[in-house]
Design a protein around this motif. Structure first.
Motif, PDB file in Angstrom:
ATOM      1  N   THR A 145       0.828  -1.196   0.000  1.00  0.00           N
ATOM      2  CA  THR A 145       0.000   0.000   0.000  1.00  0.00           C
ATOM      3  C   THR A 145       0.867   1.253   0.000  1.00  0.00           C
ATOM      4  OG1 THR A 145      -0.125   0.369   2.406  1.00  0.00           O
ATOM      5  CG2 THR A 145      -1.619  -1.283   1.463  1.00  0.00           C
ATOM      6  N   HIS A 146       0.225   2.406  -0.088  1.00  0.00           N
ATOM      7  CA  HIS A 146       0.972   3.664  -0.058  1.00  0.00           C
ATOM      8  C   HIS A 146       1.497   3.972   1.337  1.00  0.00           C
ATOM      9  CE1 HIS A 146      -3.000   4.868   1.337  1.00  0.00           C
ATOM     10  NE2 HIS A 146      -2.488   5.987   1.773  1.00  0.00           N
ATOM     11  N   ARG A 147       1.077   3.202   2.335  1.00  0.00           N
ATOM     12  CA  ARG A 147       1.576   3.364   3.702  1.00  0.00           C
ATOM     13  C   ARG A 147       2.567   2.278   4.091  1.00  0.00           C
ATOM     14  NH1 ARG A 147      -1.431   6.756   7.074  1.00  0.00           N
ATOM     15  NH2 ARG A 147      -3.366   7.558   6.166  1.00  0.00           N
ATOM     16  N   GLY A 148       2.428   1.120   3.460  1.00  0.00           N
ATOM     17  CA  GLY A 148       3.300   0.017   3.842  1.00  0.00           C
ATOM     18  C   GLY A 148       2.766  -1.319   3.372  1.00  0.00           C
ATOM     19  N   LEU A 149       2.422  -2.196   4.323  1.00  0.00           N
ATOM     20  CA  LEU A 149       2.020  -3.562   4.025  1.00  0.00           C
ATOM     21  C   LEU A 149       0.663  -3.873   4.634  1.00  0.00           C
ATOM     22  CD1 LEU A 149       5.407  -5.309   4.919  1.00  0.00           C
ATOM     23  CD2 LEU A 149       4.661  -4.567   2.647  1.00  0.00           C
ATOM     24  N   SER A 150      -0.183  -4.552   3.870  1.00  0.00           N
ATOM     25  CA  SER A 150      -1.492  -4.943   4.364  1.00  0.00           C
ATOM     26  C   SER A 150      -1.847  -6.291   3.748  1.00  0.00           C
ATOM     27  CB  SER A 150      -2.542  -3.873   4.037  1.00  0.00           C
ATOM     28  OG  SER A 150      -3.762  -4.144   4.702  1.00  0.00           O
ATOM     29  N   GLY A 151      -3.137  -6.617   3.745  1.00  0.00           N
ATOM     30  CA  GLY A 151      -3.581  -7.922   3.276  1.00  0.00           C
ATOM     31  C   GLY A 151      -3.684  -8.899   4.433  1.00  0.00           C
ATOM     32  N   PRO A 152      -4.453  -9.977   4.259  1.00  0.00           N
ATOM     33  CA  PRO A 152      -4.684 -10.936   5.353  1.00  0.00           C
ATOM     34  C   PRO A 152      -3.426 -11.458   6.022  1.00  0.00           C
ATOM     35  CG  PRO A 152      -6.152 -11.403   3.528  1.00  0.00           C
ATOM     36  CD  PRO A 152      -5.207 -10.342   3.048  1.00  0.00           C
ATOM     37  N   ALA A 153      -2.386 -11.783   5.252  1.00  0.00           N
ATOM     38  CA  ALA A 153      -1.166 -12.339   5.849  1.00  0.00           C
ATOM     39  C   ALA A 153      -0.498 -11.340   6.781  1.00  0.00           C
ATOM     40  CB  ALA A 153      -0.189 -12.764   4.756  1.00  0.00           C
ATOM     41  N   ILE A 154      -0.495 -10.066   6.389  1.00  0.00           N
ATOM     42  CA  ILE A 154       0.102  -9.024   7.228  1.00  0.00           C
ATOM     43  C   ILE A 154      -0.757  -8.750   8.444  1.00  0.00           C
ATOM     44  CG2 ILE A 154       0.668  -6.560   7.305  1.00  0.00           C
ATOM     45  CD1 ILE A 154       2.777  -8.239   5.903  1.00  0.00           C
ATOM     46  N   LEU A 155      -2.076  -8.681   8.265  1.00  0.00           N
ATOM     47  CA  LEU A 155      -2.955  -8.447   9.415  1.00  0.00           C
ATOM     48  C   LEU A 155      -2.755  -9.550  10.459  1.00  0.00           C
ATOM     49  CD1 LEU A 155      -6.316  -7.309   7.753  1.00  0.00           C
ATOM     50  CD2 LEU A 155      -4.400  -5.909   8.522  1.00  0.00           C
ATOM     51  N   GLN A 156      -2.643 -10.778   9.993  1.00  0.00           N
ATOM     52  CA  GLN A 156      -2.449 -11.890  10.922  1.00  0.00           C
ATOM     53  C   GLN A 156      -1.135 -11.749  11.694  1.00  0.00           C
ATOM     54  OE1 GLN A 156      -4.838 -13.851  11.612  1.00  0.00           O
ATOM     55  NE2 GLN A 156      -5.490 -15.199   9.958  1.00  0.00           N
ATOM     56  N   ILE A 157      -0.044 -11.491  10.978  1.00  0.00           N
ATOM     57  CA  ILE A 157       1.264 -11.452  11.650  1.00  0.00           C
ATOM     58  C   ILE A 157       1.388 -10.220  12.531  1.00  0.00           C
ATOM     59  CG2 ILE A 157       2.797 -10.146  10.107  1.00  0.00           C
ATOM     60  CD1 ILE A 157       3.417 -13.707  11.481  1.00  0.00           C
ATOM     61  N   SER A 158       0.612  -9.169  12.250  1.00  0.00           N
ATOM     62  CA  SER A 158       0.704  -7.939  13.046  1.00  0.00           C
ATOM     63  C   SER A 158       0.366  -8.171  14.504  1.00  0.00           C
ATOM     64  CB  SER A 158      -0.235  -6.869  12.470  1.00  0.00           C
ATOM     65  OG  SER A 158      -1.598  -7.161  12.745  1.00  0.00           O
ATOM     66  N   SER A 159      -0.449  -9.182  14.774  1.00  0.00           N
ATOM     67  CA  SER A 159      -0.832  -9.472  16.162  1.00  0.00           C
ATOM     68  C   SER A 159       0.323 -10.070  16.965  1.00  0.00           C
ATOM     69  CB  SER A 159      -2.035 -10.420  16.189  1.00  0.00           C
ATOM     70  OG  SER A 159      -3.170  -9.798  15.624  1.00  0.00           O
ATOM     71  N   TYR A 160       1.343 -10.552  16.279  1.00  0.00           N
ATOM     72  CA  TYR A 160       2.510 -11.141  16.936  1.00  0.00           C
ATOM     73  C   TYR A 160       3.724 -10.222  16.887  1.00  0.00           C
ATOM     74  CZ  TYR A 160      -0.174 -15.471  16.773  1.00  0.00           C
ATOM     75  OH  TYR A 160      -1.161 -16.416  16.946  1.00  0.00           O
ATOM     76  N   TRP A 161       3.754  -9.350  15.892  1.00  0.00           N
ATOM     77  CA  TRP A 161       4.896  -8.457  15.678  1.00  0.00           C
ATOM     78  C   TRP A 161       4.927  -7.335  16.717  1.00  0.00           C
ATOM     79  CZ3 TRP A 161       4.696  -3.206  14.522  1.00  0.00           C
ATOM     80  CH2 TRP A 161       5.900  -2.613  14.115  1.00  0.00           C
ATOM     81  N   ARG A 162       6.126  -6.903  17.075  1.00  0.00           N
ATOM     82  CA  ARG A 162       6.339  -5.747  17.955  1.00  0.00           C
ATOM     83  C   ARG A 162       7.290  -4.774  17.282  1.00  0.00           C
ATOM     84  NH1 ARG A 162       4.673  -5.687  23.408  1.00  0.00           N
ATOM     85  NH2 ARG A 162       3.212  -7.412  23.760  1.00  0.00           N
ATOM     86  N   GLU A 163       7.160  -3.496  17.621  1.00  0.00           N
ATOM     87  CA  GLU A 163       8.007  -2.471  17.005  1.00  0.00           C
ATOM     88  C   GLU A 163       9.485  -2.792  17.207  1.00  0.00           C
ATOM     89  OE1 GLU A 163       7.202   1.616  17.569  1.00  0.00           O
ATOM     90  OE2 GLU A 163       5.039   1.394  17.371  1.00  0.00           O
ATOM     91  N   GLY A 164      10.251  -2.576  16.152  1.00  0.00           N
ATOM     92  CA  GLY A 164      11.687  -2.863  16.180  1.00  0.00           C
ATOM     93  C   GLY A 164      12.033  -4.244  15.667  1.00  0.00           C
ATOM     94  N   GLU A 165      11.000  -5.062  15.445  1.00  0.00           N
ATOM     95  CA  GLU A 165      11.240  -6.432  14.984  1.00  0.00           C
ATOM     96  C   GLU A 165      11.051  -6.540  13.470  1.00  0.00           C
ATOM     97  OE1 GLU A 165       9.827  -8.686  19.095  1.00  0.00           O
ATOM     98  OE2 GLU A 165       8.466  -8.615  17.386  1.00  0.00           O
ATOM     99  N   GLU A 166      11.568  -7.620  12.914  1.00  0.00           N
ATOM    100  CA  GLU A 166      11.504  -7.849  11.468  1.00  0.00           C
ATOM    101  C   GLU A 166      10.435  -8.890  11.134  1.00  0.00           C
ATOM    102  OE1 GLU A 166      15.485  -9.170  10.794  1.00  0.00           O
ATOM    103  OE2 GLU A 166      16.215  -7.141  10.313  1.00  0.00           O
ATOM    104  N   VAL A 167      10.013  -8.885   9.893  1.00  0.00           N
ATOM    105  CA  VAL A 167       9.175  -9.954   9.359  1.00  0.00           C
ATOM    106  C   VAL A 167       9.849 -10.472   8.095  1.00  0.00           C
ATOM    107  CG1 VAL A 167       7.017  -9.050  10.286  1.00  0.00           C
ATOM    108  CG2 VAL A 167       7.748  -8.347   7.999  1.00  0.00           C
ATOM    109  N   GLN A 168       9.623 -11.722   7.796  1.00  0.00           N
ATOM    110  CA  GLN A 168      10.208 -12.326   6.597  1.00  0.00           C
ATOM    111  C   GLN A 168       9.079 -12.661   5.624  1.00  0.00           C
ATOM    112  OE1 GLN A 168      12.053 -16.505   6.086  1.00  0.00           O
ATOM    113  NE2 GLN A 168      13.832 -15.180   6.368  1.00  0.00           N
ATOM    114  N   LEU A 169       9.252 -12.269   4.366  1.00  0.00           N
ATOM    115  CA  LEU A 169       8.253 -12.504   3.333  1.00  0.00           C
ATOM    116  C   LEU A 169       8.745 -13.593   2.384  1.00  0.00           C
ATOM    117  CD1 LEU A 169       7.486  -8.779   2.344  1.00  0.00           C
ATOM    118  CD2 LEU A 169       6.633 -10.085   4.313  1.00  0.00           C
TER     119      LEU A 169
END
Length: 410
Positions: free
Chosen positions: A245-269
């Protein structure tokens, strides 16, 4: 429809100001609790500050309400106590709510991963709840301003719009902080603190992730691109659609992982996780050595993504000129892409609130506060948060139902 303040059945002079149970919040959990409690013969008043009941239900699932998930179980929920939700979810299952849906002749369909949606409108679920509340003689009062809650010897005194309501039991079902434009206030947490109940830190869940300006600029050409992906954070991974998106990342996979992610951490695609990109590239090299590498990659990924990797990695030349090592580097970039989000879009767009009333303070069988007899917390305000896909509605139905049975003496 349940009796409302202002109706001919419940006008200003006719409203009964003493009830067995008062429920704060006319959302999914609150209405479920009310209809079950009322159905067991208790007098019930539901209070809400909104103009209409079930506003979050109405906007859910793109207007069709993903009202449950056939696979809902404790493993699909986040909580500091992963066992807390077991009792309620076992005693009121997705099949139980589906039976209620079919009783009201609401047509529905199953999408992927056990998600159930209304065929027509989410308003059908709101009408179902209101009809059941009416049959149970529940009183509903909307556009009410809560002035405060007090504990009394016989129960609770609720101050609302300058008047007083007394009840033997009080159920708090006012939700969390997510989507404030729908009226979310965090009231449940303030009531919990008033009565000395501990809270688990709250944060937005099921929310799009944002990127820092430099990275966002680098990815600007990808805005609007959707691709299947496995998004991983630590040992947790979800395989669904990812949207740039124009802000960053979205979609079901991102929404799901967002509940586990914390600021300063990485995600792998891992883009196109069902494809072995390296083997596909090798096969393309063998089949047509004169084909450009970028073209071959475009047969695997959306074209704009292929162009992005071509530009980022300075990919050029024909497939026949690419070594195994070069193709492996391309495959790794596509399927082991590490990004560090800058933050999330916050409660403004979050579908749920993670954290809330500490489950250690509640009885998992009844949802009653252990230290405050007669005080109950249900639904989103409790530290139980489901995955995307109907799981949070199932928690609302289940926690509301078991609470209602406890209040009804079952």
């Amino acid at each position: 429809m349940p009796k409302r303040k202002g109706d001919c059945q419940a006008g200003a002079g006719a409203v009964k100001r003493k009830y067995d149970v008062v429920v704060l919040g006319a959302g999914a959990a609150g209405m479920m609790c009310a209809l079950r409690t009322g159905g067991l013969g208790r007098s019930v008043l539901v209070l809400d500050h909104a103009k209409a009941p079930g506003e979050k239900i109405r906007i859910s699932g793109g207007g069709r309400c993903n009202f449950t998930n056939l696979h809902a179980g404790p493993a699909n929920y986040i909580s500091t106590n992963r066992h807390f939700a077991k009792s309620a979810l076992a005693r009121y299952t997705p099949r139980d709510f589906l039976a209620l849906v079919e009783k009201h002749r609401i047509s529905w369909h199953e999408k992927t991963l056990g998600q159930l949606f209304c065929n027509d409108s989410a308003r059908d679920i709101v009408r179902l709840l209101l009809d059941e509340m009416r049959a149970a003689n529940v009183t509903l009062e909307l556009q009410q301003t809560l002035g405060g809650v007090e504990k009394t010897e016989s129960g609770f005194r609720i101050l609302v719009d300058g008047s007083t309501v007394e009840a033997a039991a009080l159920v708090v079902a006012t939700g969390g902080k997510s989507i404030p434009k729908m009226g979310a206030t965090g009231l449940a947490y303030r009531i919990a603190e008033q009565f000395g109940l501990p809270l688990v830190e709250t944060r937005p869940g099921l929310v799009p992730l944002t990127l820092d300006p430099l990275l966002l600029q680098k990815l600007s050409t990808l805005s609007g691109v959707s691709v299947e992906a496995e998004v991983r954070h630590g040992k947790t991974a979800f395989r669904e659609a990812l949207l740039f998106t124009h802000r960053g990342l979205s979609g079901p996979a991102i929404l799901q992982i967002s509940s586990y992610w914390r600021e300063g951490e990485e995600v792998q695609l891992r883009l196109e996780p069902d494809i072995d990109v390296l083997e596909r590239l090798k096969a393309a090299r063998k089949a047509n050595g004169r084909q450009a590498l970028q073209t071959a990659l475009g047969d695997i990924l959306p074209r704009r993504l292929a162009q992005f990797f071509a530009d980022e990695m300075n990919l050029s030349g024909a497939m026949a000129d690419q070594s195994d090592r070069q193709l492996s580097a391309v495959a790794s970039a596509v399927q082991a892409w590490v990004l560090k989000p800058a933050g999330s879009e916050g409660y403004r767009t979050a579908e749920v609130t993670i954290g809330g009333i500490d489950t250690a303070a509640l009885d998992s069988r009844t949802m009653q506060a252990k230290a405050v007899p007669g005080l109950y917390f249900i639904g989103e305000c409790v530290d139980v948060t489901g995955w995307l896909g109907g799981y949070n509605f199932q928690w609302a139905w289940a926690s509301g139902h078991v609470c209602g049975e406890a209040l009804g003496g079952v």
